[in-house]
Write an enzyme that holds these catalytic residues in place. Structure first.
Site, PDB file in Angstrom:
ATOM      1  CB  ILE A 160      -0.911   0.044   1.250  1.00  0.00           C
ATOM      2  CG1 ILE A 160      -1.530  -1.340   1.536  1.00  0.00           C
ATOM      3  CG2 ILE A 160      -1.982   1.117   1.090  1.00  0.00           C
ATOM      4  CD1 ILE A 160      -2.362  -1.906   0.426  1.00  0.00           C
ATOM      5  CB  CYS A 161       0.889   4.258   0.260  1.00  0.00           C
ATOM      6  SG  CYS A 161       1.326   6.009   0.211  1.00  0.00           S
ATOM      7  CB  THR A 162       5.667   4.836   0.920  1.00  0.00           C
ATOM      8  OG1 THR A 162       5.001   4.836   2.188  1.00  0.00           O
ATOM      9  CG2 THR A 162       5.519   6.200   0.270  1.00  0.00           C
TER      10      THR A 162
END
Length: 325
Positions: free
Chosen positions: A114-116
Protein backbone atom coordinates in the site's frame (compact mmCIF):
# COMPACT_ATOMS: atom_id res chain seq x y z
CA UNK A 1 -13.38 -22.03 1.36
CA UNK A 2 -13.03 -24.54 4.23
CA UNK A 3 -10.74 -22.27 6.26
CA UNK A 4 -10.40 -18.49 6.24
CA UNK A 5 -8.11 -16.91 3.67
CA UNK A 6 -5.42 -15.45 5.91
CA UNK A 7 -4.58 -11.82 5.16
CA UNK A 8 -1.48 -10.51 6.92
CA UNK A 9 -0.37 -6.88 7.07
CA UNK A 10 3.24 -6.05 7.84
CA UNK A 11 3.41 -2.92 10.03
CA UNK A 12 6.32 -0.90 11.41
CA UNK A 13 6.76 2.29 13.49
CA UNK A 14 5.27 5.42 11.89
CA UNK A 15 3.20 3.44 9.40
CA UNK A 16 0.15 5.18 7.91
CA UNK A 17 -2.96 4.13 9.86
CA UNK A 18 -5.30 4.44 6.87
CA UNK A 19 -2.97 2.24 4.79
CA UNK A 20 -3.54 -0.46 7.40
CA UNK A 21 -7.18 0.01 8.35
CA UNK A 22 -8.64 0.69 4.90
CA UNK A 23 -7.65 -2.53 3.10
CA UNK A 24 -8.10 -4.74 6.15
CA UNK A 25 -11.61 -3.41 6.71
CA UNK A 26 -12.45 -4.42 3.13
CA UNK A 27 -11.52 -8.02 3.88
CA UNK A 28 -13.22 -8.02 7.28
CA UNK A 29 -16.41 -6.47 5.87
CA UNK A 30 -16.39 -8.97 3.01
CA UNK A 31 -16.21 -11.84 5.50
CA UNK A 32 -19.20 -10.45 7.41
CA UNK A 33 -21.16 -9.79 4.22
CA UNK A 34 -20.60 -13.33 2.96
CA UNK A 35 -21.59 -14.85 6.28
CA UNK A 36 -24.81 -12.80 6.32
CA UNK A 37 -25.74 -13.10 2.63
CA UNK A 38 -24.22 -16.44 1.62
CA UNK A 39 -24.53 -18.14 5.02
CA UNK A 40 -20.89 -19.22 5.06
CA UNK A 41 -20.12 -21.35 8.08
CA UNK A 42 -16.49 -20.20 8.14
CA UNK A 43 -15.40 -16.56 7.64
CA UNK A 44 -13.99 -16.00 4.15
CA UNK A 45 -11.08 -13.95 5.50
CA UNK A 46 -9.13 -13.46 8.70
CA UNK A 47 -6.93 -10.37 9.13
CA UNK A 48 -3.79 -10.23 11.24
CA UNK A 49 -0.93 -7.80 11.84
CA UNK A 50 2.72 -8.81 11.93
CA UNK A 51 5.64 -6.66 13.11
CA UNK A 52 9.21 -7.09 14.30
CA UNK A 53 7.78 -8.27 17.61
CA UNK A 54 4.27 -8.93 18.83
CA UNK A 55 2.58 -6.05 20.62
CA UNK A 56 1.68 -2.40 20.03
CA UNK A 57 3.16 -0.46 17.11
CA UNK A 58 2.79 3.33 16.97
CA UNK A 59 1.50 4.74 13.69
CA UNK A 60 2.24 8.19 12.31
CA UNK A 61 -1.12 9.44 13.61
CA UNK A 62 -0.16 8.58 17.18
CA UNK A 63 -2.64 5.71 17.37
CA UNK A 64 -1.07 2.34 18.13
CA UNK A 65 -2.07 -0.91 16.44
CA UNK A 66 -1.39 -4.31 17.98
CA UNK A 67 0.57 -6.91 16.06
CA UNK A 68 -0.34 -10.48 16.85
CA UNK A 69 2.82 -11.95 15.36
CA UNK A 70 6.51 -11.11 15.43
CA UNK A 71 9.22 -12.08 12.96
CA UNK A 72 10.13 -15.10 15.08
CA UNK A 73 6.75 -16.64 14.22
CA UNK A 74 6.77 -18.21 10.76
CA UNK A 75 3.16 -17.67 9.72
CA UNK A 76 1.79 -18.90 6.40
CA UNK A 77 -0.34 -16.13 4.95
CA UNK A 78 -2.43 -16.46 1.80
CA UNK A 79 -2.19 -12.73 1.12
CA UNK A 80 0.54 -10.58 2.65
CA UNK A 81 0.36 -6.79 2.42
CA UNK A 82 3.04 -4.25 3.37
CA UNK A 83 1.83 -0.92 4.70
CA UNK A 84 3.18 2.47 3.69
CA UNK A 85 3.79 5.54 5.80
CA UNK A 86 6.54 7.96 6.77
CA UNK A 87 8.31 5.13 8.58
CA UNK A 88 9.09 3.39 5.29
CA UNK A 89 12.66 4.77 5.14
CA UNK A 90 13.58 3.31 8.53
CA UNK A 91 11.89 0.06 7.56
CA UNK A 92 14.06 -0.13 4.44
CA UNK A 93 17.19 0.13 6.63
CA UNK A 94 16.02 -2.62 8.99
CA UNK A 95 17.99 -5.72 8.00
CA UNK A 96 15.71 -8.11 9.90
CA UNK A 97 12.61 -6.64 8.27
CA UNK A 98 14.19 -6.79 4.80
CA UNK A 99 15.14 -10.42 5.29
CA UNK A 100 11.65 -11.28 6.53
CA UNK A 101 10.00 -9.60 3.52
CA UNK A 102 12.32 -11.29 1.03
CA UNK A 103 11.78 -14.69 2.61
CA UNK A 104 7.99 -14.44 2.68
CA UNK A 105 7.77 -12.84 -0.77
CA UNK A 106 9.17 -16.01 -2.25
CA UNK A 107 6.50 -18.25 -0.77
CA UNK A 108 3.30 -16.26 -0.19
CA UNK A 109 0.68 -16.84 -2.93
CA UNK A 110 -0.26 -13.15 -3.08
CA UNK A 111 1.97 -10.24 -2.03
CA UNK A 112 0.97 -6.59 -2.07
CA UNK A 113 1.92 -3.13 -0.87
CA UNK A 114 0.00 0.00 0.00
CA UNK A 115 1.35 3.43 -0.93
CA UNK A 116 5.06 3.74 0.03
CA UNK A 117 5.05 0.08 1.03
CA UNK A 118 6.22 -0.40 -2.55
CA UNK A 119 9.55 1.16 -1.54
CA UNK A 120 9.87 -1.47 1.17
CA UNK A 121 9.29 -4.20 -1.42
CA UNK A 122 11.83 -2.51 -3.70
CA UNK A 123 14.46 -2.38 -0.94
CA UNK A 124 13.92 -6.10 -0.35
CA UNK A 125 14.56 -6.78 -4.06
CA UNK A 126 11.00 -7.96 -4.68
CA UNK A 127 10.22 -5.54 -7.53
CA UNK A 128 13.20 -6.28 -9.78
CA UNK A 129 11.91 -7.13 -13.24
CA UNK A 130 8.32 -6.28 -12.28
CA UNK A 131 5.88 -3.45 -12.95
CA UNK A 132 4.80 -1.43 -9.91
CA UNK A 133 3.35 1.84 -8.70
CA UNK A 134 3.21 3.89 -5.52
CA UNK A 135 1.97 7.27 -4.28
CA UNK A 136 2.36 9.86 -7.06
CA UNK A 137 4.81 11.89 -4.98
CA UNK A 138 7.19 8.93 -4.63
CA UNK A 139 7.22 7.63 -8.20
CA UNK A 140 10.61 9.13 -9.02
CA UNK A 141 12.07 7.73 -5.81
CA UNK A 142 10.73 4.27 -6.65
CA UNK A 143 12.26 4.49 -10.12
CA UNK A 144 15.61 5.54 -8.63
CA UNK A 145 15.64 2.90 -5.89
CA UNK A 146 14.46 0.06 -8.14
CA UNK A 147 16.02 0.62 -11.58
CA UNK A 148 14.95 -2.87 -12.60
CA UNK A 149 11.31 -2.04 -11.93
CA UNK A 150 8.91 -0.73 -14.60
CA UNK A 151 7.19 2.14 -12.77
CA UNK A 152 3.58 2.76 -13.78
CA UNK A 153 2.95 6.45 -13.10
CA UNK A 154 -0.80 6.41 -13.71
CA UNK A 155 -2.42 3.29 -12.31
CA UNK A 156 -4.38 3.00 -9.07
CA UNK A 157 -2.80 -0.41 -8.58
CA UNK A 158 -0.62 -2.76 -10.61
CA UNK A 159 -0.43 -6.53 -10.77
CA UNK A 160 2.83 -8.16 -11.83
CA UNK A 161 2.69 -11.91 -11.34
CA UNK A 162 1.74 -12.57 -7.73
CA UNK A 163 2.87 -9.09 -6.64
CA UNK A 164 0.45 -6.17 -6.36
CA UNK A 165 1.36 -2.55 -5.62
CA UNK A 166 -1.10 0.29 -5.06
CA UNK A 167 -0.92 4.05 -5.30
CA UNK A 168 -1.29 6.38 -2.35
CA UNK A 169 -3.25 5.75 0.84
CA UNK A 170 -6.91 5.15 -0.12
CA UNK A 171 -5.84 3.32 -3.29
CA UNK A 172 -5.20 0.43 -0.91
CA UNK A 173 -8.98 0.13 -0.58
CA UNK A 174 -9.26 -0.17 -4.36
CA UNK A 175 -6.58 -2.86 -4.36
CA UNK A 176 -8.32 -4.80 -1.60
CA UNK A 177 -11.65 -4.61 -3.45
CA UNK A 178 -9.88 -5.84 -6.58
CA UNK A 179 -8.53 -8.84 -4.67
CA UNK A 180 -12.00 -9.56 -3.27
CA UNK A 181 -13.33 -9.46 -6.83
CA UNK A 182 -10.70 -12.02 -7.83
CA UNK A 183 -11.75 -14.30 -5.00
CA UNK A 184 -15.54 -13.85 -4.95
CA UNK A 185 -16.59 -12.02 -8.10
CA UNK A 186 -17.54 -8.48 -9.01
CA UNK A 187 -20.99 -8.60 -7.42
CA UNK A 188 -19.51 -9.18 -3.97
CA UNK A 189 -16.83 -6.51 -4.43
CA UNK A 190 -19.43 -3.93 -5.51
CA UNK A 191 -21.72 -4.84 -2.61
CA UNK A 192 -18.88 -4.43 -0.10
CA UNK A 193 -17.90 -1.09 -1.68
CA UNK A 194 -21.48 0.07 -1.21
CA UNK A 195 -21.52 -1.01 2.44
CA UNK A 196 -18.31 0.94 3.00
CA UNK A 197 -19.88 3.93 1.24
CA UNK A 198 -17.02 4.04 -1.24
CA UNK A 199 -18.02 6.45 -4.00
CA UNK A 200 -17.19 3.82 -6.58
CA UNK A 201 -14.65 1.05 -6.97
CA UNK A 202 -11.93 2.43 -9.19
CA UNK A 203 -10.40 0.08 -11.72
CA UNK A 204 -6.69 -0.69 -11.63
CA UNK A 205 -6.01 1.35 -14.77
CA UNK A 206 -7.76 4.51 -13.59
CA UNK A 207 -5.42 7.47 -13.17
CA UNK A 208 -4.41 8.04 -9.52
CA UNK A 209 -4.36 11.82 -9.93
CA UNK A 210 -7.69 13.36 -10.96
CA UNK A 211 -7.83 15.81 -13.84
CA UNK A 212 -8.85 18.56 -11.41
CA UNK A 213 -5.79 17.96 -9.20
CA UNK A 214 -3.59 17.70 -12.27
CA UNK A 215 -4.87 21.07 -13.49
CA UNK A 216 -4.46 22.74 -10.10
CA UNK A 217 -0.84 21.55 -9.86
CA UNK A 218 0.11 23.19 -13.16
CA UNK A 219 -0.41 26.71 -11.86
CA UNK A 220 -0.17 28.30 -15.34
CA UNK A 221 -2.64 29.47 -17.95
CA UNK A 222 -2.98 25.94 -19.31
CA UNK A 223 -3.83 24.65 -15.85
CA UNK A 224 -6.50 27.33 -15.57
CA UNK A 225 -7.75 26.39 -19.02
CA UNK A 226 -7.93 22.73 -18.06
CA UNK A 227 -10.12 23.60 -15.09
CA UNK A 228 -12.29 25.74 -17.34
CA UNK A 229 -12.66 22.86 -19.82
CA UNK A 230 -13.67 20.48 -17.04
CA UNK A 231 -16.40 22.93 -16.03
CA UNK A 232 -17.65 23.36 -19.62
CA UNK A 233 -17.51 19.86 -21.13
CA UNK A 234 -21.03 20.22 -22.52
CA UNK A 235 -20.28 23.48 -24.31
CA UNK A 236 -18.27 24.77 -27.24
CA UNK A 237 -14.71 23.53 -26.83
CA UNK A 238 -13.47 24.16 -30.34
CA UNK A 239 -9.85 25.21 -30.72
CA UNK A 240 -11.08 28.71 -31.61
CA UNK A 241 -13.05 28.97 -28.37
CA UNK A 242 -10.20 27.64 -26.26
CA UNK A 243 -7.73 30.07 -27.84
CA UNK A 244 -10.18 32.86 -27.06
CA UNK A 245 -10.39 31.83 -23.39
CA UNK A 246 -6.62 32.17 -22.94
CA UNK A 247 -6.39 35.25 -25.21
CA UNK A 248 -4.07 33.69 -27.77
CA UNK A 249 -4.14 33.33 -31.52
CA UNK A 250 -5.40 29.96 -32.74
CA UNK A 251 -2.07 29.09 -34.33
CA UNK A 252 0.04 30.04 -31.30
CA UNK A 253 -2.40 28.37 -28.91
CA UNK A 254 -2.43 25.08 -30.86
CA UNK A 255 1.37 25.01 -31.00
CA UNK A 256 1.91 25.80 -27.30
CA UNK A 257 -0.88 23.51 -26.14
CA UNK A 258 0.60 20.52 -27.94
CA UNK A 259 4.11 21.30 -26.69
CA UNK A 260 2.99 21.57 -23.05
CA UNK A 261 0.19 19.02 -22.90
CA UNK A 262 1.58 16.39 -25.26
CA UNK A 263 -1.49 16.20 -27.52
CA UNK A 264 -3.72 18.38 -29.65
CA UNK A 265 -6.52 20.40 -28.04
CA UNK A 266 -9.12 18.26 -29.84
CA UNK A 267 -7.62 14.99 -28.58
CA UNK A 268 -7.36 16.38 -25.05
CA UNK A 269 -11.00 17.54 -25.01
CA UNK A 270 -12.23 14.23 -26.41
CA UNK A 271 -10.35 12.29 -23.76
CA UNK A 272 -11.83 14.38 -20.95
CA UNK A 273 -15.31 14.04 -22.41
CA UNK A 274 -14.98 10.25 -22.59
CA UNK A 275 -13.69 10.15 -18.99
CA UNK A 276 -16.67 12.21 -17.80
CA UNK A 277 -19.06 9.99 -19.78
CA UNK A 278 -17.50 6.95 -18.06
CA UNK A 279 -18.12 8.52 -14.66
CA UNK A 280 -21.76 9.25 -15.49
CA UNK A 281 -22.30 5.75 -16.89
CA UNK A 282 -20.87 4.22 -13.71
CA UNK A 283 -23.24 6.29 -11.59
CA UNK A 284 -26.20 4.87 -13.56
CA UNK A 285 -29.62 6.38 -14.12
CA UNK A 286 -29.04 8.89 -16.93
CA UNK A 287 -29.84 7.89 -20.50
CA UNK A 288 -27.17 7.72 -23.18
CA UNK A 289 -28.84 10.66 -24.89
CA UNK A 290 -28.55 12.80 -21.75
CA UNK A 291 -24.96 11.72 -21.08
CA UNK A 292 -23.97 12.52 -24.67
CA UNK A 293 -25.48 16.00 -24.36
CA UNK A 294 -24.00 16.69 -20.91
CA UNK A 295 -20.52 15.64 -22.03
CA UNK A 296 -20.52 17.65 -25.24
CA UNK A 297 -21.12 14.94 -27.85
CA UNK A 298 -23.31 15.81 -30.80
CA UNK A 299 -25.50 12.75 -30.26
CA UNK A 300 -25.49 9.15 -29.03
CA UNK A 301 -23.75 7.96 -32.17
CA UNK A 302 -20.86 10.35 -31.57
CA UNK A 303 -20.61 9.04 -28.01
CA UNK A 304 -20.55 5.44 -29.25
CA UNK A 305 -17.85 6.22 -31.83
CA UNK A 306 -15.67 7.91 -29.21
CA UNK A 307 -16.03 4.96 -26.81
CA UNK A 308 -15.23 2.41 -29.49
CA UNK A 309 -12.18 4.36 -30.61
CA UNK A 310 -10.77 5.14 -27.14
CA UNK A 311 -11.91 2.21 -25.00
CA UNK A 312 -12.73 -0.52 -27.49
CA UNK A 313 -16.23 -1.01 -26.06
CA UNK A 314 -19.64 0.57 -26.52
CA UNK A 315 -21.17 2.73 -23.75
CA UNK A 316 -23.90 0.16 -23.03
CA UNK A 317 -21.33 -2.59 -22.50
CA UNK A 318 -19.22 -0.30 -20.31
CA UNK A 319 -22.23 0.50 -18.12
CA UNK A 320 -23.19 -3.19 -17.77
CA UNK A 321 -19.65 -4.11 -16.73
CA UNK A 322 -19.17 -1.30 -14.22
CA UNK A 323 -22.60 -1.42 -12.56
CA UNK A 324 -23.11 -5.18 -12.35
CA UNK A 325 -23.95 -6.26 -8.83
Amino acid sequence: MEVPHRVGMLVYPDAQLLDIAGPLEVFARTARWLQARRCLAVPAYSVELVAASAGPVATSSGIAVVARHGFETEEAFDTLLVTGGIGYASACRDAALMAWVARHAARVPRLGSICTGALVLAAAGVLDGRAATTHWDYLDLLAAQAPGCRVDREAIYVRSGHVYTSAGVTAGIDLALGLVEQDWGRAVAVAVARELVVYRRRTAAQAQVSRFLEAERRGDRFGELQLWILDHLGGDLSVERLAQVVAMSVRNFSRQFRARMGETPAAFVLRLRVEEACRRLEEGGASLKDIARQCGFADEQALRRAFRRQLGVLPQAYRRHTTAA
